[in-house]
Motif scaffolding. Structure first.
Motif, mmCIF file in Angstrom:
data_model
loop_
_atom_site.group_PDB
_atom_site.id
_atom_site.type_symbol
_atom_site.label_atom_id
_atom_site.label_comp_id
_atom_site.label_asym_id
_atom_site.label_seq_id
_atom_site.Cartn_x
_atom_site.Cartn_y
_atom_site.Cartn_z
ATOM 1 N N LYS A 1 9.186 11.030 2.763
ATOM 2 C CA LYS A 1 8.267 9.956 3.105
ATOM 3 C C LYS A 1 9.041 8.866 3.850
ATOM 4 O O LYS A 1 10.009 8.306 3.320
ATOM 5 C CB LYS A 1 7.651 9.373 1.829
ATOM 6 C CG LYS A 1 6.780 8.147 2.042
ATOM 7 C CD LYS A 1 5.455 8.509 2.668
ATOM 8 C CE LYS A 1 4.537 7.290 2.726
ATOM 9 N NZ LYS A 1 3.252 7.613 3.355
ATOM 10 N N GLU B 1 0.827 -1.206 0.000
ATOM 11 C CA GLU B 1 0.000 0.000 0.000
ATOM 12 C C GLU B 1 0.859 1.254 0.000
ATOM 13 O O GLU B 1 0.538 2.244 -0.660
ATOM 14 C CB GLU B 1 -0.946 0.013 1.212
ATOM 15 C CG GLU B 1 -1.973 -1.119 1.235
ATOM 16 C CD GLU B 1 -1.374 -2.443 1.737
ATOM 17 O OE1 GLU B 1 -0.191 -2.430 2.167
ATOM 18 O OE2 GLU B 1 -2.074 -3.463 1.689
ATOM 19 N N ASP B 2 1.972 1.237 0.765
ATOM 20 C CA ASP B 2 2.868 2.397 0.791
ATOM 21 C C ASP B 2 3.470 2.648 -0.577
ATOM 22 O O ASP B 2 3.569 3.790 -1.035
ATOM 23 C CB ASP B 2 3.988 2.178 1.815
ATOM 24 C CG ASP B 2 3.475 2.250 3.245
ATOM 25 O OD1 ASP B 2 2.338 2.723 3.427
ATOM 26 O OD2 ASP B 2 4.214 1.836 4.158
ATOM 27 N N ARG B 3 3.879 1.572 -1.252
ATOM 28 C CA ARG B 3 4.482 1.712 -2.571
ATOM 29 C C ARG B 3 3.488 2.308 -3.559
ATOM 30 O O ARG B 3 3.819 3.214 -4.338
ATOM 31 C CB ARG B 3 4.971 0.350 -3.059
ATOM 32 C CG ARG B 3 5.766 0.426 -4.364
ATOM 33 C CD ARG B 3 6.434 -0.912 -4.666
ATOM 34 N NE ARG B 3 5.478 -1.949 -4.952
ATOM 35 C CZ ARG B 3 5.527 -3.194 -4.456
ATOM 36 N NH1 ARG B 3 6.488 -3.534 -3.626
ATOM 37 N NH2 ARG B 3 4.617 -4.092 -4.772
ATOM 38 N N GLU B 4 2.265 1.830 -3.511
ATOM 39 C CA GLU B 4 1.236 2.348 -4.409
ATOM 40 C C GLU B 4 0.897 3.799 -4.093
ATOM 41 O O GLU B 4 0.671 4.609 -4.996
ATOM 42 C CB GLU B 4 -0.025 1.477 -4.313
ATOM 43 C CG GLU B 4 0.134 0.104 -4.918
ATOM 44 C CD GLU B 4 0.506 0.185 -6.393
ATOM 45 O OE1 GLU B 4 -0.244 0.799 -7.166
ATOM 46 O OE2 GLU B 4 1.569 -0.357 -6.762
ATOM 47 N N ALA B 5 0.868 4.148 -2.800
ATOM 48 C CA ALA B 5 0.566 5.529 -2.395
ATOM 49 C C ALA B 5 1.645 6.481 -2.883
ATOM 50 O O ALA B 5 1.356 7.600 -3.334
ATOM 51 C CB ALA B 5 0.428 5.608 -0.870
ATOM 52 N N ILE B 6 2.915 6.042 -2.807
ATOM 53 C CA ILE B 6 4.026 6.875 -3.278
ATOM 54 C C ILE B 6 3.905 7.102 -4.782
ATOM 55 O O ILE B 6 4.014 8.230 -5.269
ATOM 56 C CB ILE B 6 5.374 6.205 -2.935
ATOM 57 C CG1 ILE B 6 5.608 6.238 -1.416
ATOM 58 C CG2 ILE B 6 6.522 6.905 -3.668
ATOM 59 C CD1 ILE B 6 6.796 5.414 -0.962
ATOM 60 N N TRP B 7 3.665 6.033 -5.535
ATOM 61 C CA TRP B 7 3.524 6.162 -6.982
ATOM 62 C C TRP B 7 2.370 7.095 -7.341
ATOM 63 O O TRP B 7 2.482 7.926 -8.241
ATOM 64 C CB TRP B 7 3.298 4.792 -7.606
ATOM 65 C CG TRP B 7 4.553 4.040 -7.896
ATOM 66 C CD1 TRP B 7 5.036 2.954 -7.241
ATOM 67 C CD2 TRP B 7 5.513 4.327 -8.911
ATOM 68 N NE1 TRP B 7 6.236 2.542 -7.772
ATOM 69 C CE2 TRP B 7 6.551 3.369 -8.806
ATOM 70 C CE3 TRP B 7 5.611 5.307 -9.904
ATOM 71 C CZ2 TRP B 7 7.648 3.367 -9.659
ATOM 72 C CZ3 TRP B 7 6.708 5.294 -10.746
ATOM 73 C CH2 TRP B 7 7.710 4.333 -10.620
ATOM 74 N N SER B 8 1.255 6.958 -6.632
ATOM 75 C CA SER B 8 0.080 7.778 -6.935
ATOM 76 C C SER B 8 0.363 9.255 -6.709
ATOM 77 O O SER B 8 -0.017 10.109 -7.523
ATOM 78 C CB SER B 8 -1.107 7.332 -6.061
ATOM 79 O OG SER B 8 -1.480 6.012 -6.366
ATOM 80 N N GLU B 9 1.038 9.571 -5.595
ATOM 81 C CA GLU B 9 1.315 10.986 -5.299
ATOM 82 C C GLU B 9 2.302 11.574 -6.302
ATOM 83 O O GLU B 9 2.146 12.714 -6.736
ATOM 84 C CB GLU B 9 1.851 11.136 -3.874
ATOM 85 C CG GLU B 9 2.092 12.595 -3.501
ATOM 86 C CD GLU B 9 2.340 12.798 -2.022
ATOM 87 O OE1 GLU B 9 2.807 13.898 -1.665
ATOM 88 O OE2 GLU B 9 2.072 11.865 -1.234
ATOM 89 N N ARG C 1 0.569 12.319 -9.447
ATOM 90 C CA ARG C 1 -0.387 13.428 -9.302
ATOM 91 C C ARG C 1 0.302 14.778 -9.192
ATOM 92 O O ARG C 1 -0.139 15.760 -9.792
ATOM 93 C CB ARG C 1 -1.260 13.184 -8.068
ATOM 94 C CG ARG C 1 -2.314 14.268 -7.822
ATOM 95 C CD ARG C 1 -3.235 13.865 -6.683
ATOM 96 N NE ARG C 1 -2.490 13.620 -5.467
ATOM 97 C CZ ARG C 1 -2.153 14.576 -4.596
ATOM 98 N NH1 ARG C 1 -2.488 15.829 -4.835
ATOM 99 N NH2 ARG C 1 -1.484 14.264 -3.502
#
Length: 586
Positions: free
Chosen positions: A326, A308-316, A319
C-alpha cells in the motif's frame, strides 16, 4: 431414509424390504433409489409425513400425479408411516398390498406407528452410539497425535494418563509415569516452584506456568504449560498441556535481531493502535526517540497525511488479516514528507493479537522515477517534434521526386537513380511512422490488462477480417506495459504477413508451477528452425525488422519473455512466459 442432494433436494431410497413369496422385490430397483420425490409427484407425501401424518388407502383414490407408479406395480392398498429420529423426519415405513384393497383400521395404523417409533428410537440409539465412538476415537487421536505434552493429573498430583509425545520426548515407558507423582517430570531444582504452583492451581489462582520438563536422562526442555480443571473417568482432574518453546525462544531471538537490523521501518502495534515496539530504522527515518513512540497511539503521532488512508488500512487488515504494498505518505517529526510502501500482518504475541507493520522508504526511488518519467516525456515531446519536421522534409522529397519524374525520361540512367532515391525516401518515411507507434514505450506505468479484451479490440482491424481469431483466456489479466496491445497486434499481424496461408489464429493460456504460458498459434507456414531465435533480433524481418524485437522488449519491462516453438509447415507458435505474480483471473 432421508439423505439430501448437494442442492438440498430431498431424496428417498428403499433401504430395507420384506416381500411375500411370489412378489418381486424392489430394493434393488434403481427407479426407487435417490428418488426426488417432491419434484416427481409426491409433494403431498413429503408435506404430510414431515408433519407426522400417515398416508394410507387405495392408490386409485390418490391424486393423479401419485397414481402411475403405484398402479403400474399393481398396488391396491398401502400405508405410509413416518419415522422420526431426534425429533427430525428420518424416513418412512411403507406397507403395500397387491391383493384386494385392504382397509386400514385405527388399531393397525397405531400398531404400525408404534413400530415406526421403535425404529426411530433404534436409529437414535445407533446415532448416539456412533457419536460416542467418534468422540472416543477423536480423544484417542488427540492424545496419540498431538505434538504438545499432554498429562492428566489427579488432585493428589499423581499422573493418570499421558500422550505419545510424553513417552517419546521424555523417554519414559508409560508404566514408569502413570500412577507416579507429577514431580518426576520436572527438574529437582524446581520442586519448590512446583509445590507453589500446585497450591495456586488447586486453589484456582493459577492456570499457566513456565516450569521446564526434564527427560529421563536429564535433558531440560523449556515449555509453556496451560492447566485446565476437568473430569476424567468421573473424577476431578487437571488437564495439563505443555508446549515446547525451545524453538520459539530461538525464533524470537532471531526475529528480534532481524527486526532491529532491518533497513525497513518496522513497528509492532496492538490491535487498538498503540505502539508496542519499533526498530532503529523507524526512529532514524522519522526522527523520534523510542520513549516518544512506545505506548503512544498511532493517531497521537499523526504520521499519516490522510486520516482516511489510515482507517482504510486498519479496516482491510481487520477484514483479511494482512495488507500488501500500500503506497502511503508519512510525516517525519520535523514535517518532512516520506513516501513508503506499507505491508502489514496480524501476528500473535503469546495470547495477544498484534499488528506487524513494515514500511519500505521509497522516497528517493519515487523522486528519481518521477524525474525519469518527466525526462522521458520531454524526450518524447522532442522526438515527436523532430519526427514531425522530418516527415515534412520527407513529404517535400516526395513532391520533388514526382516533379523530377516529369523531367527525366523513362529510359535514362537518371530515371533509374531517381527511382532508387524515392524508394530510399519511402523506407525513411515508413520507419519514421513506425517510431511514432512506439513513442510511448515505457512512458506509462505497467497495469493489469484483460487479455481477451485487448485482443478483441485488435482483431476488429479490417486486415484480420478474413481469418478466424479464437481467444479462450476468459477473465485472465496480466501485468504488462500499456503497449501490450501493440504486442497482440504484432503477433496477429505477423501471422497474417508471414504465415502465407493462415486461416486461423488461436490464443490460449496454461498454468504451471513456474507461472503462466500465454500462447499465440496459427495454422500457417511456420518459422524455420534456423530463424526461431533470430526473429527477435533487431533488424531481422521482411518489413521494418523491429516488430518482434520491440514485442520482446515491451514484454520484458514486466519480466515477461517470449519464444517461438512451432513446427515449420504446421504453423507458428509464440509462447509468452509470465511470472506467477504477473497474472490472475479478474
Amino acid at each position: 431414509t432421508h439423505p439430501y442432494a448437494p442442492d438440498d433436494r430431498s431424496l428417498v431410497s428403499i433401504r430395507y424390504e420384506w416381500v411375500k413369496e411370489g412378489i418381486p422385490p424392489q430394493a434393488d430397483n434403481p427407479v426407487l433409489q435417490d428418488v426426488d420425490w417432491v419434484n416427481q409427484g409426491y409433494k403431498r407425501w413429503a408435506e404430510y409425513l414431515k408433519k407426522g401424518r400417515t398416508i394410507y388407502g387405495n392408490p386409485h383414490n390418490f391424486p393423479v400425479e401419485e397414481q402411475q407408479f403405484l398402479l403400474e406395480n399393481r398396488i391396491n392398498s398401502m400405508a405410509i408411516i413416518p419415522i422420526f429420529s431426534h425429533k427430525e423426519f428420518f424416513g418412512f415405513l411403507g406397507f403395500t398390498n397387491r391383493a384386494d384393497g385392504q382397509e386400514w383400521d385405527d388399531v393397525e395404523l397405531e400398531t404400525l406407528g408404534a413400530a415406526a417409533g421403535l425404529l426411530g428410537a433404534a436409529f437414535e440409539r445407533r446415532r448416539a452410539e456412533e457419536e460416542i465412538k467418534i468422540r472416543g476415537d477423536n480423544l484417542q487421536a488427540f492424545f496419540d497425535t498431538i505434538e504438545d505434552f499432554l498429562f492428566v493429573i489427579n488432585r493428589d498430583w499423581v499422573i493418570e494418563q499421558v500422550n505419545g509425545t510424553v513417552i517419546r520426548r521424555l523417554r519414559y515407558d508409560k508404566d514408569e509415569l502413570v500412577g507416579k507423582s507429577a514431580f518426576i517430570i520436572h527438574p529437582p531444582s524446581r520442586y519448590k516452584d512446583v509445590e507453589e504452583i500446585q497450591k495456586e492451581i488447586l486453589g484456582g489462582k493459577c492456570e499457566f506456568c513456565q516450569i521446564p520438563l526434564i527427560t529421563k536422562d536429564g535433558k531440560i526442555i523449556q515449555v509453556e504449560t496451560k492447566i485446565i480443571s476437568g473430569t476424567w473417568n468421573g473424577n476431578p482432574v487437571l488437564f495439563v498441556v505443555s508446549k515446547d518453546i525451545t524453538e520459539i525462544s530461538l525464533s524470537e531471538e532471531k526475529f528480534s535481531k532481524a527486526f532491529q537490523a532491518s533497513g525497513s521501518l518496522m513497528a509492532i502495534l496492538s490491535v487498538t493502535g498503540g505502539y508496542i515496539d519499533v526498530n532503529r530504522s523507524f526512529l532514524d527515518v522519522l526522527g523520534y526517540k523510542q520513549e516518544e513512540v512506545i505506548g503512544k497511539m498511532a493517531a497521537d503521532l499523526d504520521l499519516s497525511f490522510h486520516y482516511e488512508d489510515r482507517e482504510a488500512i486498519w479496516s482491510e487488515v481487520k477484514r483479511t488479516g494482512s495488507i500488501r504494498n500500500k503506497k502511503i505518505q508519512l510525516k517525519t517529526k520535523d514535517n518532512k514528507v516520506i513516501t513508503g510502501i506499507l505491508s502489514a500482518d496480524i501476528i500473535w504475541i503469546q495470547d495477544n493479537e498484534a499488528l506487524l507493520v513494515v514500511i519500505n522508504d521509497v522516497t528517493e526511488i519515487t523522486r528519481l522515477s518521477d524525474a525519469l518519467l518527466s525526462a522521458n516525456k520531454k524526450l518524447n515531446l522532442l522526438s515527436s517534434i523532430t519526427r514531425h519536421d522530418i516527415l515534412n522534409q520527407v513529404q517535400a522529397l516526395f513532391f520533388l521526386g514526382e516533379f523530377l519524374k516529369d523531367k527525366v525520361s523513362q529510359d535514362s540512367q537518371g530515371r533509374s537513380d531517381l527511382e532508387k532515391l524515392l524508394r530510399a525516401v519511402e523506407t525513411i518515411h515508413r520507419q519514421i511512422l513506425f517510431t511514432r507507434d512506439y513513442q510511448d514505450l515505457g512512458i506509462t506505468a505497467p497495469a493489469w490488462m484483460n487479455v481477451e479484451s485487448v485482443i478483441t479490440r485488435e482483431k476488429e482491424n479490417k486486415i484480420f477480417s478474413d481469418i478466424s481469431i479464437n481467444v479462450t483466456t476468459g477473465s485472465l489479466e496480466i501485468f504488462a506495459d500499456p503497449m501490450f496491445s501493440k504486442v497482440c497486434y504484432n503477433l496477429l499481424e505477423n501471422s497474417l504477413r508471414h504465415g502465407e496461408h493462415v486461416t486461423e489464429i488461436r490464443v490460449s493460456f496454461y498454468e504451471s508451477k513456474e507461472g503462466g504460458l500465454l500462447v499465440f498459434e496459427d495454422n500457417g507456414a511456420g518459422v524455420p528452425a534456423s530463424e526461431k531465435k533470430r526473429i527477435f533480433n533487431q533488424g531481422i524481418g521482411k518489413n521494418t525488422g523491429l516488430g518482434l524485437f520491440l514485442t520482446a522488449e515491451i514484454l520484458s519491462i514486466t519480466g515477461i519473455s517470449i519464444q517461438e516453438t512451432g513446427e515449420e509447415g504446421k504453423g507458428a507458435r509464440f509462447e509468452i512466459s509470465i511470472p506467477a505474480e504477473g497474472f490472475w483471473y479478474g
